[in-house]
Design a protein around this motif. Structure first.
Motif, short mmCIF file in Angstrom:
data_model
loop_
_atom_site.label_atom_id
_atom_site.label_comp_id
_atom_site.label_asym_id
_atom_site.label_seq_id
_atom_site.Cartn_x
_atom_site.Cartn_y
_atom_site.Cartn_z
N SER A 160 -23.84 -42.22 24.38
CA SER A 160 -22.68 -42.25 23.47
C SER A 160 -22.07 -43.63 23.28
O SER A 160 -21.29 -43.82 22.36
CB SER A 160 -21.59 -41.29 23.99
N ASN A 161 -22.43 -44.59 24.12
CA ASN A 161 -21.90 -45.94 24.00
C ASN A 161 -23.07 -46.90 23.75
O ASN A 161 -23.78 -47.27 24.68
CB ASN A 161 -21.15 -46.36 25.26
N PRO A 162 -23.29 -47.32 22.50
CA PRO A 162 -24.43 -48.18 22.19
C PRO A 162 -24.35 -49.58 22.77
O PRO A 162 -25.32 -50.33 22.71
CB PRO A 162 -24.42 -48.22 20.65
N GLU A 163 -23.22 -49.94 23.35
CA GLU A 163 -23.08 -51.26 23.96
C GLU A 163 -23.70 -51.31 25.35
O GLU A 163 -23.88 -52.40 25.91
CB GLU A 163 -21.59 -51.64 24.05
N LEU A 164 -24.04 -50.15 25.91
CA LEU A 164 -24.59 -50.10 27.26
C LEU A 164 -26.06 -49.71 27.20
O LEU A 164 -26.44 -48.80 26.46
CB LEU A 164 -23.84 -49.07 28.12
N LEU A 165 -26.89 -50.38 27.98
CA LEU A 165 -28.30 -50.02 28.06
C LEU A 165 -28.86 -50.41 29.42
O LEU A 165 -28.24 -51.15 30.18
CB LEU A 165 -29.10 -50.68 26.94
N VAL A 166 -30.04 -49.89 29.70
CA VAL A 166 -30.71 -50.15 30.97
C VAL A 166 -32.16 -50.48 30.67
O VAL A 166 -32.74 -50.01 29.70
CB VAL A 166 -30.59 -48.91 31.90
N SER A 167 -32.75 -51.33 31.52
CA SER A 167 -34.13 -51.76 31.31
C SER A 167 -34.87 -51.77 32.63
O SER A 167 -34.29 -51.92 33.70
CB SER A 167 -34.18 -53.15 30.67
N GLY A 168 -36.19 -51.59 32.55
CA GLY A 168 -37.06 -51.67 33.71
C GLY A 168 -38.17 -52.66 33.46
O GLY A 168 -38.70 -52.75 32.35
N SER A 169 -38.54 -53.41 34.49
CA SER A 169 -39.47 -54.52 34.31
C SER A 169 -40.63 -54.45 35.28
O SER A 169 -40.58 -53.77 36.31
CB SER A 169 -38.73 -55.86 34.48
N ASP A 171 -41.36 -56.78 37.12
CA ASP A 171 -40.94 -57.47 38.34
C ASP A 171 -40.36 -56.50 39.38
O ASP A 171 -39.95 -56.92 40.46
CB ASP A 171 -39.93 -58.58 38.03
N GLY A 172 -40.31 -55.20 39.05
CA GLY A 172 -39.83 -54.19 40.00
C GLY A 172 -38.35 -53.95 39.97
O GLY A 172 -37.84 -53.19 40.79
N SER A 173 -37.65 -54.56 39.02
CA SER A 173 -36.19 -54.42 38.98
C SER A 173 -35.73 -53.55 37.81
O SER A 173 -36.41 -53.43 36.80
CB SER A 173 -35.53 -55.80 38.86
N VAL A 174 -34.56 -52.97 38.02
CA VAL A 174 -33.85 -52.22 36.98
C VAL A 174 -32.57 -52.99 36.68
O VAL A 174 -31.83 -53.37 37.60
CB VAL A 174 -33.51 -50.79 37.44
N ALA A 175 -32.30 -53.26 35.41
CA ALA A 175 -31.13 -54.05 35.02
C ALA A 175 -30.25 -53.26 34.07
O ALA A 175 -30.74 -52.55 33.19
CB ALA A 175 -31.56 -55.36 34.37
N LEU A 176 -28.94 -53.36 34.29
CA LEU A 176 -27.95 -52.76 33.39
C LEU A 176 -27.32 -53.86 32.55
O LEU A 176 -27.05 -54.96 33.04
CB LEU A 176 -26.87 -52.02 34.18
N TRP A 177 -27.07 -53.53 31.27
CA TRP A 177 -26.56 -54.51 30.32
C TRP A 177 -25.36 -53.95 29.59
O TRP A 177 -25.32 -52.77 29.25
CB TRP A 177 -27.64 -54.89 29.30
N ASP A 178 -24.41 -54.82 29.33
CA ASP A 178 -23.25 -54.50 28.49
C ASP A 178 -23.23 -55.54 27.38
O ASP A 178 -22.98 -56.73 27.64
CB ASP A 178 -21.95 -54.53 29.30
N ILE A 194 -26.73 -64.74 20.28
CA ILE A 194 -25.93 -64.16 21.35
C ILE A 194 -26.84 -63.92 22.55
O ILE A 194 -27.87 -63.26 22.43
CB ILE A 194 -25.27 -62.84 20.91
N PHE A 195 -26.48 -64.48 23.68
CA PHE A 195 -27.26 -64.31 24.90
C PHE A 195 -26.46 -63.45 25.88
O PHE A 195 -25.26 -63.65 26.05
CB PHE A 195 -27.58 -65.66 25.53
N CYS A 196 -27.15 -62.48 26.47
CA CYS A 196 -26.51 -61.59 27.42
C CYS A 196 -27.19 -61.68 28.78
O CYS A 196 -28.42 -61.83 28.85
CB CYS A 196 -26.55 -60.14 26.93
N ARG A 197 -26.42 -61.58 29.82
CA ARG A 197 -26.94 -61.49 31.18
C ARG A 197 -26.66 -60.09 31.70
O ARG A 197 -25.65 -59.47 31.36
CB ARG A 197 -26.27 -62.54 32.08
N SER A 198 -27.52 -59.62 32.56
CA SER A 198 -27.36 -58.27 33.09
C SER A 198 -26.09 -58.18 33.93
O SER A 198 -25.72 -59.13 34.62
CB SER A 198 -28.58 -57.88 33.93
N THR A 199 -25.42 -57.05 33.85
CA THR A 199 -24.19 -56.84 34.62
C THR A 199 -24.49 -56.36 36.04
O THR A 199 -23.65 -56.50 36.93
CB THR A 199 -23.30 -55.81 33.91
#
Length: 511
Positions: A160-169, A171-178, A194-199
């Motif tokens: 419901s909030n398109p500003e939030l997402l999650v990714s898997g890589s 490299d074995g990590s899961v990252a959350l993004w805002d 626009i550059f974003c860093r994982s939260t």
């Protein structure tokens, strides 16, 4: 392309609101019993050079039939599936004509895509270790998400909030993004970026069993192969290449997973035991089921609220020979569509896992990514290493079925607690018979479609039993409501939202 990107909002929760306002009248949907033998075929090539497609994704808006295709060379192509697409014999000659547009999104392979913000933006994840945000109409990059140190294999947005997402890589990590946490800069051409860093980051998310670190064999992969934002809006599910374990994480506390699911009762760590990874995860729009394609050539279906019990159903018949072979459960949870290394695609009925699946023949190599069109039920897309994407449709005149394992439509009309107390006070004067009669009228329940989730109708046999049921119905405490597993996905509006983590924590304390 302006007409394809209107401002009308559409979401899972918006659809539920519309259904509630309309008395839960659900449109009948066609049953996938007979698919057309002919399908539209598009050849994935650019400047005369063919390339294998790796990801396909229908736009999510109800009025749109736009299909996005991403390939190994880093291109994204758009196709209007309402058009008459070429046949197999002419797809090579009409490859450019069939496309609406295409552009180079990455200088590396694109493994996954995700539509957000009413299909006005498209997310792409790539082997260049970045995620890019695209203006889908102008095909312009408006943001770059960087931080992974391996190929980004999977991405998923919040329901419901398109500003939030999650990714898997890889490299074995899961990252959350805002996407609201961003910094602006310009590229070499002076264009704003626009550059974003994982939260938040979960490192080595799938390298251990039950919290205990195990020694990995040399060359063993710790790649995250699939990631999902669950419908409770607070939890995420992840799967990897190392084993068949699905982990559930609470985004508010990522120190450890809150639940795990596995095809076997106890995951084995014996050296002789062959560990099968998971190639993809998918979830129905109601958030009830979780489907996992496993490298043991099976697709496992889990009940989200009973993950520890293991898979509720198992589907066989396809061959999952690589991590590129994906599957997808239909939005209503009735069917599962899966690719296969034998060159076919398969469709299973969720209610009948023992039945032979429908086989879709036509591809000449491994069938990899698949997707359902949410706006045109029965329309599906399959991609293959034969450099083709096929779009399949249901034949006209197919039988109709409203059966849905996840659909329970009911309408309840109830009085407020004040009115209830007033009726109870009047009971001593007017008699319990009138109350019982009034209750039978005020508690009307209508179930429009059968479901494995059984719902018992309200029945009153005696005045005393009617009075007791009435008290339970209207004077039910918030604590008792919150103890139900269904309160995780569908909490009462008057209560604070609970997540899957809260449910599992309370279950462990009581046991």
């Amino acid at each position: 392309m302006d007409h394809r990107f209107s401002s009308t909002s559409s979401s899972f929760f918006g659809d539920l609101t519309i259904r509630e306002l309309n008395g839960f009248r659900v449109r009948k949907r066609p049953y996938l019993g007979d698919l057309s033998s002919e399908s539209g075929v598009v050849s994935i090539e650019h400047d005369g050079i063919t390339t294998p497609p790796l990801a396909v994704s229908f736009s999510k808006r109800r009025s749109s039939n736009l299909l996005a295709v991403a390939d190994e060379d880093g291109y994204v192509s758009f196709y209007d599936t309402r058009r008459s697409l070429p046949s197999l014999s002419s797809c090579r000659e009409k490859a450019a004509e069939a496309r609406i547009c295409d552009w180079t999104a990455h200088n590396n392979a694109i493994f996954d895509m995700c539509w957000i913000k009413d299909d006005t933006q498209l997310l792409t994840s790539s082997g260049d270790q970045t995620i890019k945000i695209w203006n889908a109409e102008k095909r312009k990059c408006v943001g770059i998400l960087s931080g992974h140190t391996g190929s980004v294999k999977s991405i998923c947005s919040h329901s419901s909030n398109p500003e939030l997402l999650v990714s898997g890589s890889r490299d074995g990590s899961v990252a959350l993004w805002d996407l609201r946490c961003k910094s602006s800069s310009t590229n070499t051409h002076g264009e704003p970026r626009i550059f974003c860093r994982s939260t938040a980051v979960i490192k080595e998310a799938h390298t251990s069993f039950c919290g205990k670190r195990v020694k990995r064999a040399r060359g063993a992969s710790t790649s995250i192969t699939s990631i999902l934002y669950l419908k409770d809006e607070m939890s995420i599910a992840s799967a990897g290449a190392v084993d068949s374990v699905i982990k559930i994480w609470d985004t508010r506390n990522l120190k450890a997973s809150i639940a795990q699911a596995c095809p076997h009762a106890e995951p084995s760590i014996e050296k002789k035991k062959v560990l099968h990874g998971i190639s993809s995860l998918s979830q129905d729009s109601n958030g009830v089921f979780l489907a996992a394609s496993c490298m043991d050539h099976r697709i496992y279906l889990y009940d989200v609220m009973h993950l520890k019990k293991g898979p509720a159903k198992t589907f066989t018949g396809s061959k999952i020979g690589s991590f590129y072979v994906k599957s997808a459960i239909s939005p209503d949870g009735v069917h599962i569509l899966g690719g296969s290394s034998d060159g076919n695609a398969y469709i299973w009925q969720v209610r009948r896992p023992e039945s032979n699946p429908i086989m879709l023949k036509g591809h000449e190599a491994e069938v990899t990514a698949v997707d359902w069109c949410s706006s045109d039920y029965g329309k599906i897309a399959t991609s293959s290493d034969d450099f083709m994407v096929r779009v399949w449709n249901i034949k006209k005149g197919s039988s109709i079925s409203t059966r849905s394992p996840t659909a329970v439509r009911k309408r309840v009309t109830a009085h407020s607690s004040i009115e209830c107390r007033k009726l109870m006070m009047d009971d001593s004067h007017s008699g319990s018979g009138d109350i019982d009669k009034h209750l039978c009228h005020s508690n009307e329940m209508k179930i429009n479609s059968p479901s494995p989730i059984q719902t018992e109708a309200v029945e009153f046999t005696t005045p005393e039993s009617g009075k007791k049921r009435k008290i339970d119905m209207f004077l039910k405490s918030p604590a008792s409501e919150s103890d139900s597993p269904s309160s995780v996905l569908y909490p009462p509006p008057s209560l604070k939202r609970r997540t899957i983590r809260d449910y599992f924590m309370s279950s462990s304390c009581n046991s």
